[in-house]
Enzyme design. Structure first.
Site, PDB file in Angstrom:
ATOM      1  N   LYS A 187     -27.021 -66.468  38.852  1.00 49.61           N
ATOM      2  CA  LYS A 187     -26.393 -66.626  40.147  1.00 49.61           C
ATOM      3  C   LYS A 187     -24.850 -66.923  39.982  1.00 49.61           C
ATOM      4  O   LYS A 187     -24.478 -67.719  39.273  1.00 49.61           O
ATOM      5  CB  LYS A 187     -27.187 -67.910  40.829  1.00 49.61           C
ATOM      6  CG  LYS A 187     -26.401 -68.191  42.226  1.00 49.61           C
ATOM      7  CD  LYS A 187     -27.321 -69.504  42.676  1.00 49.61           C
ATOM      8  CE  LYS A 187     -26.532 -69.793  43.940  1.00 49.61           C
ATOM      9  NZ  LYS A 187     -27.398 -70.714  44.744  1.00 49.61           N
ATOM     10  N   LYS A 239     -28.234 -62.495  42.057  1.00 45.39           N
ATOM     11  CA  LYS A 239     -27.465 -63.116  43.222  1.00 45.39           C
ATOM     12  C   LYS A 239     -26.056 -63.268  43.214  1.00 45.39           C
ATOM     13  O   LYS A 239     -25.587 -63.903  42.438  1.00 45.39           O
ATOM     14  CB  LYS A 239     -28.254 -64.452  43.901  1.00 45.39           C
ATOM     15  CG  LYS A 239     -27.683 -64.893  45.134  1.00 45.39           C
ATOM     16  CD  LYS A 239     -28.252 -66.369  45.244  1.00 45.39           C
ATOM     17  CE  LYS A 239     -27.878 -66.959  46.391  1.00 45.39           C
ATOM     18  NZ  LYS A 239     -28.294 -68.209  46.666  1.00 45.39           N
TER      19      LYS A 239
HETATM   20  C1  PBG Z   1     -27.980 -73.103  46.997  1.00 45.04           C
HETATM   21  C2  PBG Z   1     -27.915 -71.824  47.845  1.00 45.04           C
HETATM   22  C3  PBG Z   1     -26.688 -71.233  48.295  1.00 45.04           C
HETATM   23  C4  PBG Z   1     -27.384 -69.909  48.648  1.00 45.04           C
HETATM   24  C5  PBG Z   1     -28.882 -69.775  48.532  1.00 45.04           C
HETATM   25  N1  PBG Z   1     -29.084 -70.921  47.912  1.00 45.04           N
HETATM   26  C6  PBG Z   1     -25.212 -71.371  48.390  1.00 45.04           C
HETATM   27  C7  PBG Z   1     -24.538 -71.552  47.122  1.00 45.04           C
HETATM   28  O1  PBG Z   1     -24.846 -71.690  45.992  1.00 45.04           O
HETATM   29  O2  PBG Z   1     -23.353 -72.033  47.489  1.00 45.04           O
HETATM   30  C8  PBG Z   1     -26.648 -68.643  49.234  1.00 45.04           C
HETATM   31  C9  PBG Z   1     -27.454 -67.797  50.160  1.00 45.04           C
HETATM   32  C10 PBG Z   1     -26.433 -66.781  50.976  1.00 45.04           C
HETATM   33  O3  PBG Z   1     -25.088 -66.806  51.051  1.00 45.04           O
HETATM   34  O4  PBG Z   1     -27.095 -66.382  52.135  1.00 45.04           O
HETATM   35  N2  PBG Z   1     -28.900 -73.859  47.347  1.00 45.04           N
END
Ligand code: PBG
Length: 314
Positions: A187, A239
């Site tokens: 991520k 992601k």
């Molecule tokens: C954190 C989380 C995020 C997203 C999913 N889980 C935000 C981040 O890491 O700042 C982002 C998902 C999206 O932008 O659609 N719990």
């Protein structure tokens, strides 16, 4: 070879079906009506009632799985509502399981950022730095609460070191040996999460660069994927998706477990906005992006277009 639609269908290498899509859903505590998310056209922060209705409508299109995010009324430094058995996410998980049973797959996002008043994915130490190991203890509690509420899968998204092992151990100890872990393994610290911050009413100021990955690092992403698999991840995720298709490809080449990709809020909103201006065709572009993510090797994709695509493909 390309002259007719039938010929093209015969030789198409990558297919896209409703079963390849996961629909993210947001539920908010303490609101009487669903609140539209301005930066994500068509998406809302749901009430328990509207969540039930929305999930059953989406389920009827052939989409198999849902990813749930809870937005609590009260946030604190620890994010304690995240593991409250009667917290909004747990209540919503029960609603989804009641509505969908085992005919669909209910996934719970496992993180603290929606629940902490500082907006970080973990608890902070005395220097206001995220405390990795103190956070793992909270993640174990959240996992157990989510499994108890009926989540088939938990999706740790906080990028803490050792989170998969800690959660697996916590779940097994509590007797939830069948609960699946889908790890947000690679991520990246991404600007594409922008609209999501509105979707979860985030209180973050600053960024997550001390725990999420640097956009330049693909080798490190594979290291993260391998670590999560070694710790017991059942599914690994990359992601965001579109700017990281090389990472999806590489992960898919080495992973013995299924690989998911998350087409995140900014990817969705950017294309939705261009389409709303008449600059590109939404359907053509949405299908093209999802096909590309599948082509890169994702077994399935989390996307805010899940229901639209399922309807287009019907
Ligand atoms: C954190 C989380 C995020 C997203 C999913 N889980 C935000 C981040 O890491 O700042 C982002 C998902 C999206 O932008 O659609 N719990």
């Amino acid at each position: 070879m390309r002259r007719t639609p039938a010929l093209r269908a015969l030789i198409r290498e990558t297919d896209l079906a409703p079963r390849h899509l996961v629909a993210p859903l947001f539920v908010k505590e303490g609101v009487a009506e669903p609140l539209p998310i301005a930066s994500m056209p068509g998406q809302s922060q749901h009430t328990l009632e509207s969540l039930r209705k929305e999930a059953s409508e989406i389920a009827s299109t052939g989409v198999l799985a849902f990813m749930l995010f809870g937005v609590p009324e009260r946030k604190d430094a620890e994010g304690s509502q995240a593991w409250n058995p009667n917290g909004i996410a747990q209540r919503a998980l029960r609603v989804l399981r009641e509505e969908l049973g085992d005919d669909h797959v209910v996934i719970a996002d496992l993180c603290l950022d929606e629940y902490t008043d500082h907006g970080h994915c973990g608890v902070l130490d005395e220097h206001d730095q995220v405390d990795n190991d103190a956070t793992l203890e909270r993640y174990r509690r959240i996992a157990t609460a989510q499994a108890e509420a009926g989540a088939h899968l938990v999706g740790p998204s906080g990028m803490m070191d050792g989170q998969v092992a800690a959660i697996r151990e916590g779940l097994d100890t509590a007797g939830y040996t069948d609960t699946v872990i889908m790890a947000y393994a690679a991520k990246f610290a991404s600007g594409f999460y922008g609209p999501f911050r509105e979707a979860v009413s985030s209180s973050l100021s600053g960024d997550r660069r001390t725990y999420q990955q640097d956009a330049g690092n693909a080798r490190e992403a594979l290291h993260e994927v391998r670590l999560d698999i070694d710790e017991g991840a059942d599914i690994v995720m990359v992601k965001p998706a579109m700017s990281y298709l090389d990472v999806v490809r590489a992960a898919s080449d080495i992973s013995p477990v299924p690989v998911a990709a998350y087409q995140v809020s900014g990817e969705f909103s950017m294309i939705s906005a261009a389409a709303a201006n008449g600059w590109i065709d939404l359907r053509t572009v949405a299908l093209e992006t999802l096909t590309s993510i599948r082509r890169a090797g994702a077994d399935f994709v989390l996307t805010y277009w899940a229901v639209d695509v399922a309807e287009w493909l019907a």
